[in-house]
Design an enzyme around this catalytic site. Structure first.
Site, PDB file in Angstrom:
ATOM      1  CG  ASP B 263      -0.365  -0.459   2.459  1.00 13.71           C
ATOM      2  OD1 ASP B 263       0.848  -0.709   2.470  1.00 13.71           O
ATOM      3  OD2 ASP B 263      -1.083  -0.544   3.471  1.00 13.71           O
ATOM      4  CB  SER B 271      -6.863   5.278  -2.254  1.00 18.51           C
ATOM      5  OG  SER B 271      -7.919   4.536  -1.700  1.00 18.51           O
ATOM      6  CE  LYS B 295      -4.233  -1.510   6.095  1.00 19.77           C
ATOM      7  NZ  LYS B 295      -5.357  -0.981   5.320  1.00 19.77           N
TER       8      LYS B 295
END
Lengths: 505, 505
Positions: B263, B271, B295
């Protein structure tokens, strides 16, 4: 969680290792699509990637539809057999790919795992594309390239030869139309008693591969045992490598390199050497054409590549030498299977395009030196004395072909001559545009299609003189080929003669 | 070269834009598979990638079988209609992808072309995977991220609101199980008169997304017009974004990011902002959890990301603030749709897990400040006075749901209590393992499956005390969930109390 489902095969060439499940079965296994499952009977198992049929049109509940990865893969599970289906964790090499993306060097154990997972189709195209992109950007160390060569060699067919035989080989890293030296080199080398079991490719992106050209006069698809028989009889062969299953992992990687137009150097080296090692070659000469429009752009890049070939080759017990050649314009005059065969036969009769002849003699001479059987002078004599032609005829006949075939009759009858619109000197011919015209004209699937170059770089031309002639399969394909000319002319003509470096080697 | 072929559709969800041709038709067009073709009628056209049926099992000569790219895509060409098929050159963005792989910055015009080619399915997954890998390695500049946000926003559904409305929004970049602050934040913010039309995701890789959790008490799939009606009535909504077609280009990229576990930061920013812009949001608060197992790994990374969100947001006319939170262990006690809803209702009654409540109040307070309607104290009062509960009930009812539903009855009846094997202090709970257990137990497709955490980080535990309880859909799934425990325990217990940084904000 395990489900028992009934197999139905979907035999599509080029499809991936996909398993289609009815959405109800997907839900039972908590699968949304994209996950991996292991499909197994008591005797064997294989990994697939799940696709969910949301409407039940292709798959009924209780069924599993399996696609095949390639034409050569036999149906792995029979239609109607009951298999166990269960979700499996991601293959270990998912993390290995991530590591390469992060720019870290992979260990030999990691490359072993990766190659194993690729061989067993445990990775999908998205993952392989991520890997190849990372390799292109981050590069391979010599250690990684060596490990990759060794691991890719472990899978697929391998040919072995009597231990005392000197098995020679050559390979061009490609990108130059008409560069059909292989049949000449093989014929010369084989006439000295050295063995040269040459496997070649069919065209993927070019108007003809060596296998396409040889096929004009002989069959090219043989099993490993048939190849051994041909080489025992004639010292050489000119066959299609794709009929064998040589380093199949390499082919799976090439299938993602191609659409990305990526050919990471280390990957190219490992690809070539693992395939050569699989056919049992010990002494390999690499032809590295460089220049505008060929795969390697600069001389420096070409030299570095040659050095790496040598080092990696030595680490996998092969003697690998390279010849760096100019690759910025087509070699020979014929482009396309039949037209290239016409050039080859002419050179074997000591006529034909001088650039093709010169290059073939250089390469053959180098291989004779590696095998201790002479040099370029020896090669020249072999050609002049007609021994090369005799050997070529022998090999073609051993493969079940014939040179008595009137293959010029196969030439496309829809033709067009492209003429010079000014007088001057040819300073450049575009590899890319000539290849595009020949392909649009129908090459290589129609053998007689292609382009014949009447003028080459450095030659003078008068206004209205024919530069090249297009041979197309039919009028439709001829029109399609001519569209290329509307945009751009493959020939560059200038008033003054440019300084041309003609020394190729 | 153009062929006329008859269409047959292959309706498989998750399939790509593939066109299957019989090998004879492939040969007529010089296609070997992997190339692009344009399929068109007089009125419309679409690009497909060719697969060749070598045996003619799926496709007859004269036919073309088209797969669909997603469930929402309607059949583009009707069964039986006659289409023209012709090879097309590679889309322009093939070179743009190569440029990014080479590490060069893309111009706004190039990003425009790329986004257009992705939207019209002119690129396949291999090319998209190569692109995403390159973006991950080479990064995006602020200029590239901004252009990407603007271009992705251009396609798909867009919701507009009265000009004078202050449209608030929040988004968590995710990765933390149980982090179900959204229903609380939306209820608090909407009770002040600010508008907050919140779209959430369903789970892809976690035991529950906000949409899965809300679905326990109300429908979540609505059209743009229905969303407008709900927000006009209640100031807020809690719907599934996937029912709309928000920035669909982003979804196509996510489909390759997911299997690669990549990502890229700039991609995440574009996004989120393009989707927020598509629903008409003007003030957006981003929750960036960081720490082991989430993340974003470090505080520094989180701060840099927050800064980029702010800058890019401003360039696309949005006010974007971030809150950086600790994300190294689950938030709340319930993990899984029903168990999370239990936590939410408890907090709305001013009880429930204190970490979830604290975090929700912080986020809500920040949004109130952005909207000029108070701060965290205001948010606390709204919660304590029962206004948030009232607003939540209003929204749920406006969506056609009800809080009177006895949803605790939905809990899985196959349960297992995991107990401490020693006394001590909880020093860590693994996000990854707790999520894995909850998913294996059946979450989110079975709403009542999941994990309830009786002990949280920093708490003391006696030997034999219950650490957490698993609620599984059935005994089989319970066994499958328990397999995780055989390998590793999600709880870390130490004899001494570790120094714990409890300040989250």
């Amino acid at each position: 969680m395990v489900l028992k489902l009934k197999v139905k095969n979907l035999p599509i060439y080029g499809a991936e290792n996909h398993a289609f499940l009815h959405w109800k079965d997907g839900r039972k296994l908590n699968l949304l699509g994209g996950e991996r499952i292991k499909v197994s009977t008591r005797f064997k198992s294989k990994t697939y990637i799940v696709k969910i049929d949301k409407e039940g049109n292709l798959v009924k509940e209780g069924e599993i539809v399996l696609s095949q990865t390639s034409a050569s893969t036999k149906t792995y599970f029979k239609d109607g057999c009951i298999v166990q289906v269960k979700p499996v964790e991601s293959p270990k090499s998912k993390h290995i790919i991530k590591k390469k993306i992060e720019g870290k060097e992979l260990s030999s154990a990691e490359i072993k795992q990766l190659v194993e997972d690729i061989y067993y189709d445990r990775l999908d195209k998205i993952e392989l594309a991520g890997f190849i992109t990372a390799v292109y950007i981050q590069g391979y160390s010599i250690r990684e390239t060596t490990a990759l060569t060794k691991e890719m060699y472990k899978y697929g067919d391998r040919i072995t030869w009597p231990f005392h035989w000197k098995i020679m080989d050559k390979h061009s890293i490609g990108g130059v139309p008409g560069n059909r030296t292989t049949p000449l080199v093989v014929s010369i080398v084989a006439s000295t008693g050295l063995k040269i079991p040459k496997t070649s490719s069919r065209s993927i992106t070019s108007p003809a591969g060596t296998a396409d050209t040889i096929e004009v006069v002989a069959p090219v698809e043989f099993s490993a045992n048939e190849i051994k028989r041909i080489v025992k009889k004639t010292n050489g062969c000119l066959v299609w490598g794709g009929a064998l299953d040589l380093a199949p992992v390499d082919d799976k990687l090439i299938r993602v390199e191609h659409p990305l137009s990526l050919d990471p150097e280390g990957q190219v080296i490992a690809s070539i050497l693992s395939k050569k090692k699989s056919v049992g070659s010990k002494y390999v000469l690499i032809d590295i054409p460089y220049g505008e429009g060929s795969k390697v752009e600069t001389l420096q890049e070409a030299e570095m590549m040659a050095e790496k070939f040598k080092i990696v080759g030595a680490k996998v017990d092969m003697v690998v030498e390279s010849v760096i050649t100019k690759g910025d314009e087509p070699i020979g005059r014929g482009i396309g299977p039949v037209l290239e065969m016409i050039d080859i036969i002419a050179v074997l009769h000591n006529r034909g395009p001088s650039d093709l002849k010169t290059k073939a003699l250089e390469l053959a001479g180098q291989i004779l030196q590696m095998g201790g059987k002479g040099d370029i002078e020896t090669a020249k004599q072999i050609l002049q004395q007609g021994k090369a032609y005799k050997k070529f005829k022998e090999i073609i006949e051993a493969q079940g072909g014939s040179l008595h075939k009137a293959f010029t009759d196969m030439l496309g009858t829809a033709t067009y001559e492209v003429k010079a619109d000014q007088k001057g000197y040819i300073t450049h011919i575009s590899n890319k545009l000539i290849a595009e015209i020949a392909k649009r004209a129908g090459a290589p699937s129609f053998k007689g299609a292609g382009v014949y170059l009447y003028k080459k770089k450095g030659e003078a031309v008068k206004k209205g003189e024919v530069l090249f002639k297009i041979y197309a399969q039919n009028e439709k394909k001829l029109d399609y080929a001519l569209e290329v000319l509307k945009k751009e002319n493959p020939y560059r003509i200038t008033q003054k003669q440019a300084y041309i470096v003609e020394k190729v080697f």
